[in-house]
Design a protein around this motif. Structure first.
Motif, PDB file in Angstrom:
ATOM      1  N   ILE A 437      40.001  48.682  49.668  1.00  0.00           N
ATOM      2  CA  ILE A 437      40.820  47.672  49.717  1.00  0.00           C
ATOM      3  C   ILE A 437      41.509  47.244  48.325  1.00  0.00           C
ATOM      4  O   ILE A 437      42.851  47.036  48.537  1.00  0.00           O
ATOM      5  CB  ILE A 437      40.299  46.286  50.588  1.00  0.00           C
ATOM      6  N   PHE A 438      40.722  47.317  47.604  1.00  0.00           N
ATOM      7  CA  PHE A 438      41.374  46.477  46.203  1.00  0.00           C
ATOM      8  C   PHE A 438      42.244  47.741  45.404  1.00  0.00           C
ATOM      9  O   PHE A 438      42.939  47.505  44.370  1.00  0.00           O
ATOM     10  CB  PHE A 438      40.227  45.845  45.173  1.00  0.00           C
ATOM     11  N   HIS A 439      41.894  48.894  45.878  1.00  0.00           N
ATOM     12  CA  HIS A 439      42.667  50.026  45.370  1.00  0.00           C
ATOM     13  C   HIS A 439      44.165  49.935  45.745  1.00  0.00           C
ATOM     14  O   HIS A 439      45.033  50.235  45.039  1.00  0.00           O
ATOM     15  CB  HIS A 439      42.135  51.430  45.857  1.00  0.00           C
ATOM     16  N   GLY A 440      44.477  49.083  46.733  1.00  0.00           N
ATOM     17  CA  GLY A 440      45.705  48.740  47.342  1.00  0.00           C
ATOM     18  C   GLY A 440      46.581  47.482  46.730  1.00  0.00           C
ATOM     19  O   GLY A 440      47.314  47.122  47.236  1.00  0.00           O
ATOM     20  N   GLU A 441      45.830  46.892  46.047  1.00  0.00           N
ATOM     21  CA  GLU A 441      46.126  45.586  45.260  1.00  0.00           C
ATOM     22  C   GLU A 441      47.250  45.913  44.257  1.00  0.00           C
ATOM     23  O   GLU A 441      47.447  46.695  43.859  1.00  0.00           O
ATOM     24  CB  GLU A 441      44.937  44.857  44.750  1.00  0.00           C
ATOM     25  N   TYR A 442      47.973  44.808  44.244  1.00  0.00           N
ATOM     26  CA  TYR A 442      49.130  44.486  43.200  1.00  0.00           C
ATOM     27  C   TYR A 442      48.422  43.528  42.042  1.00  0.00           C
ATOM     28  O   TYR A 442      48.169  42.627  42.226  1.00  0.00           O
ATOM     29  CB  TYR A 442      50.149  43.755  43.710  1.00  0.00           C
ATOM     30  N   ALA A 443      48.447  44.325  40.840  1.00  0.00           N
ATOM     31  CA  ALA A 443      48.087  43.779  39.785  1.00  0.00           C
ATOM     32  C   ALA A 443      49.265  42.978  38.825  1.00  0.00           C
ATOM     33  O   ALA A 443      50.149  43.511  38.888  1.00  0.00           O
ATOM     34  CB  ALA A 443      47.332  44.434  38.956  1.00  0.00           C
ATOM     35  N   LEU A 444      49.281  42.009  38.597  1.00  0.00           N
ATOM     36  CA  LEU A 444      50.059  41.107  37.762  1.00  0.00           C
ATOM     37  C   LEU A 444      50.887  42.047  36.686  1.00  0.00           C
ATOM     38  O   LEU A 444      50.038  42.570  35.764  1.00  0.00           O
ATOM     39  CB  LEU A 444      49.971  39.932  37.060  1.00  0.00           C
ATOM     40  N   SER A 445      52.227  42.540  36.721  1.00  0.00           N
ATOM     41  CA  SER A 445      52.728  43.511  36.068  1.00  0.00           C
ATOM     42  C   SER A 445      52.734  43.175  34.316  1.00  0.00           C
ATOM     43  O   SER A 445      52.809  43.966  33.739  1.00  0.00           O
ATOM     44  CB  SER A 445      54.149  43.594  36.359  1.00  0.00           C
ATOM     45  N   GLY A 460      43.508  52.024  38.570  1.00  0.00           N
ATOM     46  CA  GLY A 460      43.967  53.049  39.671  1.00  0.00           C
ATOM     47  C   GLY A 460      45.656  53.124  39.355  1.00  0.00           C
ATOM     48  O   GLY A 460      46.124  52.791  38.427  1.00  0.00           O
ATOM     49  N   GLU A 461      45.928  53.591  40.578  1.00  0.00           N
ATOM     50  CA  GLU A 461      47.696  53.886  40.390  1.00  0.00           C
ATOM     51  C   GLU A 461      48.336  52.676  40.402  1.00  0.00           C
ATOM     52  O   GLU A 461      48.032  51.923  41.025  1.00  0.00           O
ATOM     53  CB  GLU A 461      48.134  54.935  41.598  1.00  0.00           C
ATOM     54  N   ASP A 462      49.467  52.414  39.680  1.00  0.00           N
ATOM     55  CA  ASP A 462      50.520  51.397  39.628  1.00  0.00           C
ATOM     56  C   ASP A 462      49.568  50.120  39.220  1.00  0.00           C
ATOM     57  O   ASP A 462      49.924  49.101  39.683  1.00  0.00           O
ATOM     58  CB  ASP A 462      51.150  51.562  41.031  1.00  0.00           C
ATOM     59  N   GLY A 463      48.599  50.272  38.360  1.00  0.00           N
ATOM     60  CA  GLY A 463      47.983  49.063  37.886  1.00  0.00           C
ATOM     61  C   GLY A 463      46.918  48.451  38.572  1.00  0.00           C
ATOM     62  O   GLY A 463      46.690  47.408  38.883  1.00  0.00           O
ATOM     63  N   ARG A 464      46.518  49.345  39.662  1.00  0.00           N
ATOM     64  CA  ARG A 464      45.407  48.606  40.828  1.00  0.00           C
ATOM     65  C   ARG A 464      44.136  49.133  40.222  1.00  0.00           C
ATOM     66  O   ARG A 464      43.722  50.071  39.624  1.00  0.00           O
ATOM     67  CB  ARG A 464      45.682  49.539  41.843  1.00  0.00           C
ATOM     68  N   ALA A 534      45.522  39.848  44.035  1.00  0.00           N
ATOM     69  CA  ALA A 534      44.871  39.675  45.490  1.00  0.00           C
ATOM     70  C   ALA A 534      46.160  39.930  46.410  1.00  0.00           C
ATOM     71  O   ALA A 534      45.994  39.816  47.651  1.00  0.00           O
ATOM     72  CB  ALA A 534      44.162  38.220  45.535  1.00  0.00           C
ATOM     73  N   LYS A 535      47.127  40.182  46.049  1.00  0.00           N
ATOM     74  CA  LYS A 535      48.428  40.457  46.771  1.00  0.00           C
ATOM     75  C   LYS A 535      48.655  41.839  46.928  1.00  0.00           C
ATOM     76  O   LYS A 535      48.377  42.708  45.941  1.00  0.00           O
ATOM     77  CB  LYS A 535      49.290  39.675  46.153  1.00  0.00           C
ATOM     78  N   SER A 536      49.326  41.973  48.104  1.00  0.00           N
ATOM     79  CA  SER A 536      49.763  43.499  48.298  1.00  0.00           C
ATOM     80  C   SER A 536      51.083  44.217  47.680  1.00  0.00           C
ATOM     81  O   SER A 536      51.318  44.915  47.273  1.00  0.00           O
ATOM     82  CB  SER A 536      49.809  43.920  49.673  1.00  0.00           C
ATOM     83  N   ALA A 548      42.805  40.359  49.533  1.00  0.00           N
ATOM     84  CA  ALA A 548      41.842  39.319  49.483  1.00  0.00           C
ATOM     85  C   ALA A 548      41.328  38.845  50.950  1.00  0.00           C
ATOM     86  O   ALA A 548      40.200  38.840  51.247  1.00  0.00           O
ATOM     87  CB  ALA A 548      42.119  38.200  48.885  1.00  0.00           C
ATOM     88  N   HIS A 549      42.244  38.778  51.718  1.00  0.00           N
ATOM     89  CA  HIS A 549      42.151  38.439  53.278  1.00  0.00           C
ATOM     90  C   HIS A 549      41.413  39.641  53.859  1.00  0.00           C
ATOM     91  O   HIS A 549      40.296  39.419  54.658  1.00  0.00           O
ATOM     92  CB  HIS A 549      43.492  37.941  53.885  1.00  0.00           C
ATOM     93  N   LYS A 550      41.855  40.825  53.490  1.00  0.00           N
ATOM     94  CA  LYS A 550      40.958  42.077  54.327  1.00  0.00           C
ATOM     95  C   LYS A 550      39.503  42.143  53.694  1.00  0.00           C
ATOM     96  O   LYS A 550      38.844  42.386  54.596  1.00  0.00           O
ATOM     97  CB  LYS A 550      41.874  43.239  53.614  1.00  0.00           C
TER      98      LYS A 550
END
Length: 649
Positions: A437-445, A460-464, A534-536, A548-550
């Protein structure tokens, strides 16, 4: 015609008999409180009569003391020893299961449920505001507390396994000491009894040793007389006393005895991934196997083995499919392919196979392996083992194809390996789902990873970012990749090649390498909680914390994550249920066999024990007999005085 002094001889025999009975009574009274003492009695019979060639025929010649015998019931001895076997086993399990229960029970401060609830509450706060650094920091800290809990629990269980291992060694030393004493006592008993007497006290000591031995291990005793080889009908007075343990293996045979030896398993000879180094195997000094996991063994030793090695019946078992030759670490060696069907072996979350190599039995022959990998080929689950030909007695060949392959043995008890496997299974499954689930998170750029942290797997990919990693494993500096990336390659562990998880493509991750002892939180997230977005997606609002909801839903959803048909939170209840059931059984059986031991010992004591009231009655009885014999001698003395000094003068 008997002598005129014949009556004096008869009275004297009665005096001697009464005196022997009084001395025996005194010995019984003196040993009233002696543990293991069997009361004794004088065995007497009428002396052969004297033919008088007179009208009245034969004249009684008094009494002979034949022997002083023990009063002992072999029937109750055997019943007592058999009961002791079971009592010793459940005494061990009662103690260690109570300790396990103390480990797992939640004290409302640092137990699993308490920490899990804190983590859930912290995660709920993250769902309310995905941009809050403080809420994410609290959540990361709560997850760290959970991994610390499992790290500590892992350490506690390994320490318990070490204690059990040392106690097995001590038990073996006790068995060896008893065996030596039995042999010494047997020689002493035979020396005495070949002279025609009975070595009562020494026999009591020997049976007391069997009492002690029966608490440690199952025991069987056989005793038979030794006859003259030249005259089989003549008994020499000597006996053979054979003591067997663990299903009939001879411990002591007359004056000879066998010794057991404990040998430590080397680090590359472990049975289970979670086992401590140096677990003891037991063999006879002559090299023969003792059969430590034998179903026929009982007593304290079996209880210790079941607690130390209990795998609830799950162990590696399969069928040899193929034998090949490969190059491993630059050397030519053998490899084998083993097909498996056990669900515990086809799911790396449940697998507890040694990651350092070990022993395996193929068709009854012992071999050694040094590495393994798992794969599914054409729908068949199979393991590929790299063999250690130098350590094996023979090089594996194609003639073994079709034979059963075993690593370890089935131990039908929920011991330390079972609870370790259960903890690992929950952690591997939970970590896999949370990281997915967290692998699909959006980290603050605008947040960059710390310079000291590699970003090729942990990031991870794209800052995850992944949240769970494992300490002690290295794949080019990247613990995250070896755990949760899609492609897993061989890494180095302790300077040795490690490929046990390189072909887990069917599961998409190397979950096998994670254990309760090495699970950890990503250091990057520990240093900067803002890396846990915690945002997608970046455009989502603060309250739209989809990821985070997931994860929050995961905590209470069997569909998203299930452990033994329960939710993530049910983990402790599942394990405590196992522990409580085993502890309850151990308590019940211990109390039952303790009560039976008391009842059987009372029955045995009613026969062989010293009764003070009975001995007091015997004292009066034999005292009267002594006085009467003395009075008879006095009377005869007066008669002889009249006959010799006053008759015919």
């Amino acid at each position: 015609m008997p002598s005129q002094f014949f009556g004096l001889y008869v009275a004297g025999s009665g005096l001697r008999s009464a005196n022997a009975a009084l001395n025996t009574t005194a010995n019984n009274i003196a040993n009233t409180q002696t543990v293991g003492y069997s009361r004794q009695k004088v065995v007497q019979e009428a002396s052969d009569p004297l033919r008088t060639f007179a009208t009245y025929g034969c004249a009684g010649a008094g009494v002979n003391v034949i022997a002083i015998e023990r009063i002992r019931s072999n029937f109750y001895d055997v019943k007592y020893w058999n009961n002791q076997n079971r009592l010793g086993k459940y005494e061990v399990q009662q103690y260690y299961m109570q300790t396990l229960e103390d480990y797992f029970i939640d004290d409302n401060l640092s137990g699993f449920n308490t920490l899990f609830n804190r983590m859930a509450m912290a995660l709920q706060e993250v769902t309310k505001d995905a941009s809050s650094t403080s809420t994410k920091t609290a959540y990361i800290s709560s997850m760290k507390a959970m991994t610390d809990y499992f790290n500590n629990m892992y350490g506690n269980l390994r320490e318990m396994q070490n204690d059990l291992n040392l106690e097995i060694k001590q038990t073996v030393d006790e068995i060896n000491a008893i065996a030596e004493k039995l042999a010494i006592l047997h020689k002493q008993i035979n020396v005495i009894e070949m002279s025609g007497t009975v070595a009562n006290e020494l026999r009591d000591q020997r049976e007391k040793l069997i009492d002690n031995l029966s608490l440690l291990v199952d025991v069987k005793v056989d005793e038979y007389p030794v006859t003259d080889v030249n005259d089989p009908d003549r008994h020499t007075g000597a006996t053979m006393y054979i003591v067997s343990i663990n299903g009939g293996q001879i411990l002591s045979n007359g004056g000879e005895f066998n010794q057991l030896e404990c040998t430590s398993r080397k680090p590359n000879e472990k049975v289970n991934q979670t086992d401590i180094d140096g677990l003891f195997d037991i063999k006879w000094a002559n090299g023969n196997d003792f059969g430590l996991q034998s179903a026929s063994m009982s007593g304290k030793l079996r209880g210790l083995v079941e607690m130390r090695d209990g795998n609830n019946g799950f162990h590696f078992n399969g069928r040899l499919r193929d034998v090949d030759t490969v190059v491993y670490n630059g050397q030519l060696t053998s490899s084998i392919t083993v097909a498996v069907s056990d669900v515990n072996l086809m799911d790396m979350k449940l697998c507890n196979l040694s990651d350092t190599g070990g022993q395996m039995v193929i068709g009854g022959q012992l071999y050694y392996f040094q590495d393994w990998k798992y794969e599914v080929v054409d729908g068949v689950a199979q393991y590929n083992f790299i063999m250690d030909n130098e350590k094996s007695d023979e090089i594996i060949n194609a003639s073994r194809i079709g034979n059963d392959v075993l690593i370890g043995r089935s131990v039908e008890y929920q011991g330390i390996p079972y609870y370790m496997t259960q903890m690992n299974a929950w952690l591997r499954g939970f970590a896999e789902k949370v990281n997915e689930i967290f692998h699909g998170e959006y980290a603050l750029s605008d947040v960059q990873p710390p310079a000291a942290m590699p970003d090729n797997g942990v990031l991870g990919e794209d800052g995850r970012y992944y949240i769970f990693t494992a300490n002690g494993f290295d794949n080019q500096g990247d613990p995250g990749a070896i755990l949760f990336s899609g492609s897993i390659s061989s890494g180095a562990r302790g300077g040795q090649q490690y490929s046990a998880t390189e072909l887990l493509a069917s599961y998409g991750s190397g979950l096998y390498v994670i254990t309760a002892g090495n699970i950890a939180i990503n250091d990057a997230l520990m240093q900067n909680a803002d890396l846990l977005g915690a945002k997608s997606e970046s455009s989502a609002g603060n309250e739209q914390s989809e990821q985070a909801h997931k994860v929050y839903q995961l905590l209470n959803s069997k569909e998203m994550f299930s452990f033994r048909n329960g939710t993530a939170k049910d983990f402790l209840e599942m394990l405590l249920g196992d522990v409580a059931l085993n502890a309850s059984n151990a308590n019940t059986f211990h109390n039952t066999f303790r009560g039976m031991a008391t009842a059987i010992d009372n029955q045995r004591s009613s026969i062989s024990g010293v009764d003070e009231d009975e001995e007091a009655m015997n004292l009066v009885k034999f005292q009267n007999a002594y006085h009467l014999s003395s009075r008879m001698i006095q009377t005869l003395t007066e008669i002889y005085n009249r006959l010799i000094l006053q008759t015919g003068v």
